[in-house]
Design a protein around this motif. Structure first.
Motif, PDB file in Angstrom:
ATOM      1  N   ALA A  42       0.829  -1.211   0.000  1.00 17.31           N
ATOM      2  CA  ALA A  42       0.000   0.000   0.000  1.00 17.31           C
ATOM      3  C   ALA A  42       0.862   1.259   0.000  1.00 17.31           C
ATOM      4  O   ALA A  42       0.544   2.242  -0.681  1.00 17.31           O
ATOM      5  N   THR A  43       1.944   1.243   0.766  1.00 15.73           N
ATOM      6  CA  THR A  43       2.820   2.416   0.841  1.00 15.73           C
ATOM      7  C   THR A  43       3.368   2.761  -0.535  1.00 15.73           C
ATOM      8  O   THR A  43       3.374   3.916  -0.962  1.00 15.73           O
ATOM      9  N   ARG A  44       3.831   1.724  -1.234  1.00 13.89           N
ATOM     10  CA  ARG A  44       4.404   1.945  -2.556  1.00 13.89           C
ATOM     11  C   ARG A  44       3.334   2.350  -3.566  1.00 13.89           C
ATOM     12  O   ARG A  44       3.584   3.164  -4.450  1.00 13.89           O
ATOM     13  N   ASP A  45       2.136   1.785  -3.458  1.00 17.30           N
ATOM     14  CA  ASP A  45       1.074   2.139  -4.397  1.00 17.30           C
ATOM     15  C   ASP A  45       0.609   3.580  -4.207  1.00 17.30           C
ATOM     16  O   ASP A  45       0.232   4.251  -5.185  1.00 17.30           O
ATOM     17  N   LEU A  46       0.641   4.080  -2.984  1.00 16.50           N
ATOM     18  CA  LEU A  46       0.298   5.487  -2.739  1.00 16.50           C
ATOM     19  C   LEU A  46       1.338   6.396  -3.383  1.00 16.50           C
ATOM     20  O   LEU A  46       1.003   7.382  -4.053  1.00 16.50           O
ATOM     21  N   ALA A  47       2.615   6.041  -3.193  1.00 15.03           N
ATOM     22  CA  ALA A  47       3.689   6.845  -3.798  1.00 15.03           C
ATOM     23  C   ALA A  47       3.630   6.753  -5.326  1.00 15.03           C
ATOM     24  O   ALA A  47       3.846   7.751  -6.023  1.00 15.03           O
ATOM     25  N   ALA A  48       3.322   5.567  -5.840  1.00 19.38           N
ATOM     26  CA  ALA A  48       3.244   5.381  -7.290  1.00 19.38           C
ATOM     27  C   ALA A  48       2.100   6.198  -7.888  1.00 19.38           C
ATOM     28  O   ALA A  48       2.240   6.779  -8.970  1.00 19.38           O
ATOM     29  N   ALA A  49       0.970   6.254  -7.198  1.00 20.14           N
ATOM     30  CA  ALA A  49      -0.173   7.030  -7.699  1.00 20.14           C
ATOM     31  C   ALA A  49       0.192   8.502  -7.818  1.00 20.14           C
ATOM     32  O   ALA A  49      -0.099   9.150  -8.840  1.00 20.14           O
ATOM     33  N   ASP A  50       0.835   9.042  -6.797  1.00 17.53           N
ATOM     34  CA  ASP A  50       1.259  10.445  -6.846  1.00 17.53           C
ATOM     35  C   ASP A  50       2.244  10.681  -7.991  1.00 17.53           C
ATOM     36  O   ASP A  50       2.161  11.678  -8.720  1.00 17.53           O
TER      37      ASP A  50
END
Length: 566
Positions: free
Chosen positions: A308-316
């Motif tokens: 989830a942490t990486r997917d949040l950063a990836a979305a941004d």
């Protein structure tokens, strides 16, 4: 047909009190072509218009009698059956299909928008199995369809190159690995080590701790761990690209999970500043109980990051760097909750693009009825499947057309197309049971059938001495029912593309291809083309060119080659 439906809706809106979209949605295609080309059920209008459905149908028929596009409107048992004026409609559709077939598909609805599509995403140091086929070909088809619809599309391969699994693979390599064996066949050898690790860990649970230790070493920058990890990545991507080449897929961006390692802290800090992070059994999470979801873990109790942490950063990153206002994730249905959590956290962080994030889920890929598992070694290599399909295609060509030019190239297109079409013709949320006898079946609703339909049209045109310069629509004065059926099928291209993009489902285009192939083959069998009189021959050759062009465009949208000979 879309334009005619719009004109009919415009003519009827004042009488019915409904707007054009509502009337458009009410119109149906009759199951029996003898009833007409369109039908409007009038039952829902009875309450507001205070008349019986039959009386309403009669009133609306009078209104449509003034439309030049409508040949006849017939009220029958509460339905308004509408027959389109064939000659003018056929001229418009067929000439467009001859001159610019893509215009039949696209309304360019996505102009000014950028979509980032995350798909395929195989795991480093694991084989590219048939389990990743669905994400790969559904995603590739969405890339092509959304570009056709006017979007600027960024295709991203979100490689699984981070996480505890790499600690396990490093630990397994250091315990049992042989450098020369791994160099000879990197992905398969590393996968064997990964499977062995899980088998040994069942008897010795301390191995799991060893795997976690090596992942922590990797996160902390341990030189040995980083060197091995980078080696695994390089060798895996080389192997993956061989498979992508067979599928005619190229990615603009290979951005693995590790790419976002230096971008996660900013997300975590923002979550803290906004008061969204709470402690839960030593982990840092976003509480989503108010939304009937379990907490979204941001940092595990040992301080390591999570998906989830990486997917949040990836979305941004995708929004800020690629200027994407639409984010699409082509990932299996088992990740539904994960993406619900991520999208909700983005919304709580105040990201306006959160409402345009879509998880395109799909059913599971089974093999002969069994679920595949990389941990237990239950995997079928996609490259092996494609190679076998190509070999089978070559065998069939040897039997049916041994002197075929470019035989190896055709066999590749047919074999790979058979595998792709077998999957994409299925509604994406349904499970697919991968069986060789189905994938390699060259009869029925298959890739070879639709590719052969295109090749058949090309064969007719070759025999006719066709050149692009001497074909245009020539109205012979009559259209047989099978000729008209082909015109109607051609006219449905735009609706098929629009629905497929709106529902993120390539099966809609695949089913359209089957429908168009069936109507062309009926036309071919019922209407002599080369032996017809001059005017009729010209008309039927124009229909053949139109069908060939539209089939070629539709096949491209789902990743199949349009073959001229088979």
């Amino acid at each position: 047909m879309k334009a005619i439906k719009t004109n009919i809706a415009s003519a009827l809106k004042a009488v019915t009190g409904l707007d054009e979209p509502a009337l458009n949605q009410m119109m149906e295609y009759p199951p029996n072509p003898e009833l007409g080309d369109l039908a409007l059920p009038c039952f829902k209008l009875a309450k507001t218009m205070r008349k019986s459905p039959q009386q309403i149908a009669e009133q609306l028929a009078e209104v449509l009698s003034a439309l030049p596009e409508v040949a006849v409107a017939t009220p029958v048992n509460g339905y308004l059956n509408i027959a389109v004026a064939r000659s003018s409609f056929a001229k418009e559709i067929v000439q467009t299909a001859i001159d610019k077939p893509r215009a039949l598909f696209s309304s360019q609805r996505g102009l000014g928008h950028t979509a980032a599509i995350d798909y395929s995403a195989p795991n480093i140091a694991k084989p590219f199995g048939v389990g990743h086929l669905r994400s790969t070909i559904i995603g590739e088809s969405l890339v092509r369809m959304m570009r056709e619809d006017g979007y600027n599309v960024v295709g991203i391969n979100h490689l699984g190159d981070w996480g505890t699994q790499f600690g396990k693979t490093i630990a397994a390599y250091l315990r049992w690995g042989d450098e020369e064996q791994v160099k000879a066949d990197p992905v398969r050898e590393l996968f064997k080590l990964y499977v062995r690790f899980h088998q040994e860990a069942e008897a010795d649970p301390s191995l799991d701790e060893e795997g976690r230790h090596w992942f922590k070493q990797l996160e902390d920058g341990n030189e040995q761990a980083v060197r091995l990890w980078k080696w695994f990545i390089d060798e895996s991507i080389k192997a993956f690209k061989k498979t992508y080449a067979l599928l005619n897929i190229e990615f603009e961006h290979y951005l693995g999970e590790s790419f976002y390692n230096d971008k996660m802290d900013a997300v975590v800090d923002e979550l803290r500043e906004k008061g969204l992070l709470v402690r839960d059994q030593g982990a840092e999470v976003v509480d989503l109980s108010a939304y009937d979801m379990p907490p979204c873990i941001i940092k595990k109790s040992d301080g390591t990051s999570i998906y989830a942490t990486r997917d949040l950063a990836a979305a941004d990153y995708r929004h800020n760097h690629f200027k994407a206002d639409t984010l699409v994730y082509v990932v299996g249905a088992e990740q539904k909750l994960h993406f619900q959590q991520v999208f909700k956290v983005l919304e709580l962080m105040g990201r306006p693009y959160a409402q345009h994030c879509t998880h395109v889920s799909f059913g599971m890929m089974k093999y002969n009825g069994e679920r595949l598992s990389t941990r237990r070694g239950k995997i079928v290599y996609l490259e092996d499947v494609l190679t076998k399909a190509i070999t089978e295609a070559n065998r069939i060509i040897e039997e049916k057309n041994p002197n075929l030019p470019n035989r190896d190239e055709v066999a590749r297109s047919v074999g790979v197309g058979a595998v792709i079409f077998n999957d994409l013709k299925t509604y994406r949320v349904h499970d697919v049971d991968f069986r060789y006898e189905d994938v390699l079946n060259f009869d029925g609703e298959t890739g070879p059938y639709v590719q052969y339909t295109h090749a058949r049209a090309c064969s007719v045109l070759r025999k006719a001495g066709f050149t692009e310069a001497n074909i245009s629509w020539q109205d012979s004065g009559t259209l047989s029912d099978t000729e008209w059926g082909l015109v109607v099928s051609l006219s449905l291209a735009n609706e098929a593309l629009n629905r497929a993009v709106d529902e993120y489902d390539p099966s809609i285009v695949a089913r359209y291809i089957l429908q168009l192939s069936a109507t062309f083959n009926r036309f071919y069998h019922h209407n002599p083309i080369l032996q017809a009189d001059e005017a009729t021959r010209a008309q039927r050759l124009a229909l053949t060119v139109a069908a060939r062009n539209v089939l070629a465009s539709a096949l491209y949208l789902i990743g199949l080659d349009a073959l001229e000979e088979m």
